[in-house]
Design a protein around this motif. Structure first.
Motif, PDB file in Angstrom:
ATOM      1  N   GLY A 510       0.819  -1.206   0.000  1.00 55.92           N
ATOM      2  CA  GLY A 510       0.000   0.000   0.000  1.00 55.92           C
ATOM      3  C   GLY A 510       0.851   1.253   0.000  1.00 55.92           C
ATOM      4  O   GLY A 510       0.550   2.224  -0.709  1.00 55.92           O
ATOM      5  N   TYR A 511       1.931   1.236   0.807  1.00 57.07           N
ATOM      6  CA  TYR A 511       2.863   2.358   0.804  1.00 57.07           C
ATOM      7  C   TYR A 511       3.510   2.516  -0.576  1.00 57.07           C
ATOM      8  O   TYR A 511       3.712   3.632  -1.067  1.00 57.07           O
ATOM      9  N   PHE A 512       3.854   1.406  -1.170  1.00 54.10           N
ATOM     10  CA  PHE A 512       4.485   1.400  -2.495  1.00 54.10           C
ATOM     11  C   PHE A 512       3.585   2.082  -3.522  1.00 54.10           C
ATOM     12  O   PHE A 512       4.012   2.987  -4.250  1.00 54.10           O
ATOM     13  N   ILE A 513       2.323   1.661  -3.570  1.00 51.71           N
ATOM     14  CA  ILE A 513       1.372   2.266  -4.504  1.00 51.71           C
ATOM     15  C   ILE A 513       1.109   3.722  -4.137  1.00 51.71           C
ATOM     16  O   ILE A 513       1.000   4.598  -5.008  1.00 51.71           O
ATOM     17  N   GLY A 514       1.033   3.987  -2.816  1.00 52.68           N
ATOM     18  CA  GLY A 514       0.788   5.358  -2.365  1.00 52.68           C
ATOM     19  C   GLY A 514       1.889   6.310  -2.774  1.00 52.68           C
ATOM     20  O   GLY A 514       1.622   7.459  -3.164  1.00 52.68           O
TER      21      GLY A 514
END
Length: 589
Positions: A510-514
């Motif tokens: 999720g952090y990666f996509i964020g």
């Protein structure tokens, strides 16, 4: 007083001035839609008067110059603003393309869904009936497919980002080639402008062409300019000269081995003895700087994040899987990790293991036949457990020596020609691994579920893919024991120490996509604001250099009237001359 011929020439000067005005006005009208054209204005000045006893008498008008309406200072601001706009616009476009692969909008299409499906497949397997049932075997096949899909998506995602970085190189090379073409043209125009203006001829159109090229150059990289007294312009890029009078200094690219053979930008003078200067880290503004920023920071960071996640999936899955048991009993295990030199410490560079080995221990369970059978005719085995102590200072060779010493006649450990490890049970016996607090088994690739060590090469182990019965779902090998599968399934909700903090796999992704979305959103915001600034400054400049149809129509009428008035004036002088010559002085006829 002024003589009649002098008066005649006064009218002629007016005709010439009006004719020049009409010609310039017509040229303005003809170029109303011409890109980079600057409006031209006729500057008229009064001729020096003739001084007589009766006072100073005017002698008409002179065309002092044909002025080009342009503001060099404002133009520089426009170029800087355009460089900033092109920087963020190029960055936004490239980030948008990079995000296309990681599309989480359509259900089931993204890497995040593949990650969930992978852990859910382990959960399903842990909830299955005893291992030999068709239900369990089917779930093993589903798990293999889910793991394979996850590995493919991670690899493809990494390659997609690498392809995006390669596309940045292609864009950079295109822009560098364009810069060299532009600077060559600028140097040639400098020569032509200096030559024309040295002879007193206005070079308005040539200056327009040159300023158009400077505008094009500013889109590619931020530049500064200096207008010299002779009319030539010097062009600088981050302190280095691109154009000096009639000389252009070229840029070129080289592959950078320290950056994955991606391109770096070099600058060099035409002096064969001068050394090239690496300008890559000094590029500012424009398309090139944006492509470098995206390639070497954003995209590279996304690859690093994907690598970290892949490595963690491999590490945590294999750590548990290595200590489990599949449906088929094993007589030997061969590790998949090759070391450079088995006589160097396990955690050294030369030791070559991709994961850290800690001080701890691991168990080897050896099942040997007793020669007896149970009531159903199945052979009965005795199980012997040996515990191998591992120190962080151990070498691969010393660990194997410990196995051979403690294993005696039950097990043998050896180093293969490719510097992998094989641990083999005695003839007729079977081995399995137990608890491992040292991570030696995982680090050496023993009984692995995944092969590889990064996003670039993650893959389901070939033997497991071919034979799902090898999936080590059981902790002890008892019928229906899927404890190991449950442990791996629980990794989905376990937090791990990462560069994003202590997070679960889903949270990490999720952090990666964020981060990708945030970078794209920020680039979009700056694109909008810099475009507005560029548009406003361009409008100001166009109000100065742009051709107004209404204004030119007024000028056309004024110059027409001026021409007509001077024509009538000349006719009057002509009649006066005719009277003087033909009607006076008749005495003596």
């Amino acid at each position: 007083m002024s003589n009649l011929l002098g008066m005649m020439w006064t009218g002629v000067s007016g005709l010439n001035a009006a004719q020049t005005g009409i010609s310039v006005t017509g040229n303005n009208i003809a170029n109303m839609k011409t890109e980079n054209y600057s409006k031209q204005t006729v500057e008229l000045v009064t001729k020096k008067p003739q001084y007589t006893y009766n006072g100073a008498i005017g002698k008409g008008v002179d065309v002092q110059s044909i002025r080009r309406e342009y503001d060099d200072l404002l133009a520089k601001s426009v170029r800087n603003s355009n460089s900033n706009y092109q920087y963020y616009n190029s960055m936004s476009t490239t980030l948008k393309n990079a995000m296309l692969y990681f599309n989480e909008l359509e259900s089931g299409s993204g890497l995040g869904d593949a990650l969930k499906d992978y852990f859910n497949a382990w959960q399903d397997l842990s909830n299955s009936a005893p291992d030999e049932t068709s239900e369990s075997l089917t779930k093993r096949t589903v798990l293999v497919e889910a793991a394979d899909t996850l590995a493919i998506k991670i690899r493809d995602g990494y390659q997609y980002l690498e392809d995006a970085r390669t596309q940045c190189d292609t864009n950079i090379q295109t822009e560098v080639d364009a810069i060299n073409e532009i600077t060559t043209q600028l140097a040639q125009l400098n020569k032509e402008i200096v030559s024309a203006e040295a002879m007193g001829q206005p070079a308005n159109e040539l200056r327009d062409m040159r300023d158009g090229l400077l505008d094009d150059l500013a889109e590619k990289t931020q530049i500064s300019t200096y207008l010299r007294e002779d009319g030539s312009v010097s062009v600088y890029m981050n302190g280095q000269t691109l154009v000096d009078n009639g000389t252009a200094h070229i840029l070129f690219t080289e592959k950078d081995p320290e950056n994955g053979n991606h391109l770096k930008i070099m600058w060099k003078t035409d002096n064969p003895n001068s050394k090239p200067i690496d300008m890559t880290s000094f590029m500012k503004g424009g398309v090139i700087a944006a492509q470098l920023e995206v390639r070497d920071n954003q995209l590279k960071q996304y690859q690093t994040d994907l690598d970290e996640m892949a490595k963690k999936v491999i590490e945590e899955t294999n750590r548990i899987h290595a200590t489990g048991v599949g449906l088929d009993k094993a007589t030997e295990y061969t590790g998949k990790t090759q070391v450079i030199n088995p006589e160097y410490p396990l955690n050294s560079t030369e030791g070559g293991l991709p994961y850290e080995v800690k001080s701890g221990s691991f168990d080897i369970n050896i099942s040997t036949p007793t020669g007896k059978t149970d009531d159903e005719g199945n052979e009965i085995y005795d199980t012997k457990k040996i515990t191998i102590q591992v120190n962080a200072s151990d070498t691969l060779k010393t660990v194997l020596e410990k196995i051979n010493q403690q294993g005696a006649n039950y097990v043998n450990a050896s180093i293969n020609l490719d510097n992998t490890v094989t641990i083999k049970a005695a003839s007729g016996s079977y081995i399995a691994f137990g608890e491992d607090t040292s991570d030696f088994l995982m680090a050496t690739g023993m009984n692995s579920f995944f092969s590889g060590s990064s996003a670039k090469d993650i893959s389901i182990e070939a033997s497991v893919k071919e034979n799902p019965r090898l999936i080590a779902a059981s902790e002890f090998g008892a019928e229906g024991d899927n404890t190991n599968a449950l442990k791996i399934a629980q990794l989905q909700t376990t937090s791990f120490s990462t560069t994003k903090g202590d997070v679960t796999f889903s949270a990490f992704y999720g952090y990666f996509i964020g981060e990708m979305s945030s970078a794209k959103s920020q680039a979009d915001t700056f694109t909008t604001t810099t475009e507005m600034s560029y548009s406003e400054l361009s409008t100001q400049l166009m109000s100065i250099r742009g051709v107004s149809e209404e204004e030119e129509e007024v000028n056309l009428v004024l110059y027409q009237r001026m021409y007509e008035a001077n024509s009538r004036y000349i006719n009057v002088i002509d009649e006066m001359l005719n009277t003087l010559i033909n009607s006076l002085g008749s005495a003596g006829r």
